[in-house]
Scaffold this motif. Structure first.
Motif, PDB file in Angstrom:
ATOM      1  N   TYR A  84       0.823  -1.210   0.000  1.00  6.99           N
ATOM      2  CA  TYR A  84       0.000   0.000   0.000  1.00  6.99           C
ATOM      3  C   TYR A  84       0.860   1.265   0.000  1.00  6.99           C
ATOM      4  O   TYR A  84       0.388   2.339   0.355  1.00  6.99           O
ATOM      5  N   LYS A  85       2.118   1.117  -0.418  1.00  7.72           N
ATOM      6  CA  LYS A  85       2.981   2.289  -0.522  1.00  7.72           C
ATOM      7  C   LYS A  85       2.381   3.292  -1.499  1.00  7.72           C
ATOM      8  O   LYS A  85       1.912   2.925  -2.575  1.00  7.72           O
ATOM      9  N   GLY A  86       2.426   4.555  -1.132  1.00  5.38           N
ATOM     10  CA  GLY A  86       1.944   5.594  -2.028  1.00  5.38           C
ATOM     11  C   GLY A  86       0.434   5.728  -2.089  1.00  5.38           C
ATOM     12  O   GLY A  86      -0.081   6.467  -2.923  1.00  5.38           O
ATOM     13  N   ILE A  87      -0.300   5.026  -1.204  1.00  9.13           N
ATOM     14  CA  ILE A  87      -1.761   5.067  -1.277  1.00  9.13           C
ATOM     15  C   ILE A  87      -2.288   6.476  -0.961  1.00  9.13           C
ATOM     16  O   ILE A  87      -3.258   6.930  -1.581  1.00  9.13           O
ATOM     17  N   THR A  88      -1.630   7.177  -0.018  1.00 11.63           N
ATOM     18  CA  THR A  88      -2.104   8.521   0.336  1.00 11.63           C
ATOM     19  C   THR A  88      -1.981   9.499  -0.835  1.00 11.63           C
ATOM     20  O   THR A  88      -2.981  10.131  -1.215  1.00 11.63           O
TER      21      THR A  88
END
Length: 317
Positions: A274-278
């Protein structure tokens, strides 16, 4: 709440309308939201080094401090080049698939709306999005300062990157990760169009009119745009890692996808998927708000129901 909706009136010259309105909407989206996409890609490519990975704000600040502010727009050329056909395909193919799924009484179910969105997502992924993203990611992954003229990167711009990739790695490299891109775009557009169309229909019923205020269209796009990334974040992270690689491999695409996924989880934990989800949600959600707002407005302009800002006053003068 009704699960079916009445078939909408057809807009004249729908193909041209979709091309111009969709292309304009996509251009505005890219210009407004591309820096967040660059931050997302850098976060997804960050390798665990014993230190806590920087958050999206820190990642953005690092890019600006080390590579200049314009580095946030790396890969924008690839996006702009592909945005007109991408948006034209998205909206025209969605309307095409939707037209095939109407019932004899002129209604369409929520499920059929979702299927039409899935079809649109797959179409744009295969024909436009995947090659565009391979080029974009290669450009975004380069750590060079755009303020230093002596710091010459391997890929100078989008056309040069595409040419270099094809020359060194073969044309098929532009379709590396296409199955993941298609799956991501399918879920994105399935959710996006379904949520957007259903909320819009309820508001139209509430107000008793087909024309909604721009701020309401933006809010609907914001909500629908935020849901897609939450459903397919792991696919997007693995796809980014796969498309960034520059070496050739004899392994099948599925083998490499599974291998990258396993390696990510083993070395960095489930959270790495979920890296970069924000920044992705921050980029996609307002992006869809801009897209749908500009698209709906341009459709009205092209059908003669509205005018571009300033034109009416000029005519009056």
């Amino acid at each position: 709440m009704s699960a079916a909706t009445t078939k909408p009136k057809q807009v004249k010259k729908g193909g041209i309308t979709d091309l111009v309105a969709g292309g304009t909407a996509g251009l505005f989206e890219a210009l407004c939201c591309h820096p967040l996409d660059t931050v997302k890609v850098r976060m997804q490519l960050y390798r665990k080094s014993g230190q806590k990975p920087p958050g999206f704000i820190r990642t953005g600040i690092n890019i600006v401090e080390k590579e200049a502010f314009l580095s946030l727009y790396k890969g924008l050329g690839a996006v702009v080049i592909g945005i007109v056909p991408k948006m034209a395909l998205r909206f025209s193919s969605y309307e095409f698939f939707r037209s095939l799924l109407y019932k004899p009484d002129g209604t369409i179910s929520t499920g059929s709306t979702f299927i039409a969105g899935v079809g649109a997502g797959i179409t744009e992924a295969v024909l436009v999005v995947n090659p565009m993203e391979v080029v974009k990611i290669r450009l975004q992954a380069q750590h060079h300062s755009m303020a230093d003229p002596l710091d010459i990167p391997k890929y100078r711009n989008a056309p040069h990157a595409a040419y270099t990739i094809v020359r060194e790695e073969g044309f098929k490299t532009l379709y590396r990760g296409v199955s993941l891109t298609a799956a991501r775009q399918a879920t994105n557009q399935g959710v996006n169009f379904t949520v957007y169309s259903k909320i819009r229909e309820r508001l139209q019923e509430y107000h008793g009119t087909t024309d909604l205020p721009a701020w309401q269209t933006s809010c609907i796009g914001l909500i629908s745009g935020a849901l897609g990334p939450l459903s397919n974040a792991p696919l997007d992270t693995i796809k980014t890692r796969l498309q960034k690689t520059t070496f050739a491999s004899n392994e099948s695409g599925m083998v490499r996808i599974v291998k990258i996924g396993k390696q990510l989880v083993k070395e960095e934990g489930m959270g790495a998927l979920y890296k970069g989800i924000t920044p992705r949600i921050m980029r996609v959600a307002p992006g869809q708000a801009v897209t749908f707002t500009v698209y709906e407005f341009m459709k009205r302009v092209l059908s003669g129901e509205a005018q571009l800002p300033g034109l009416s006053s000029k005519k009056l003068g």
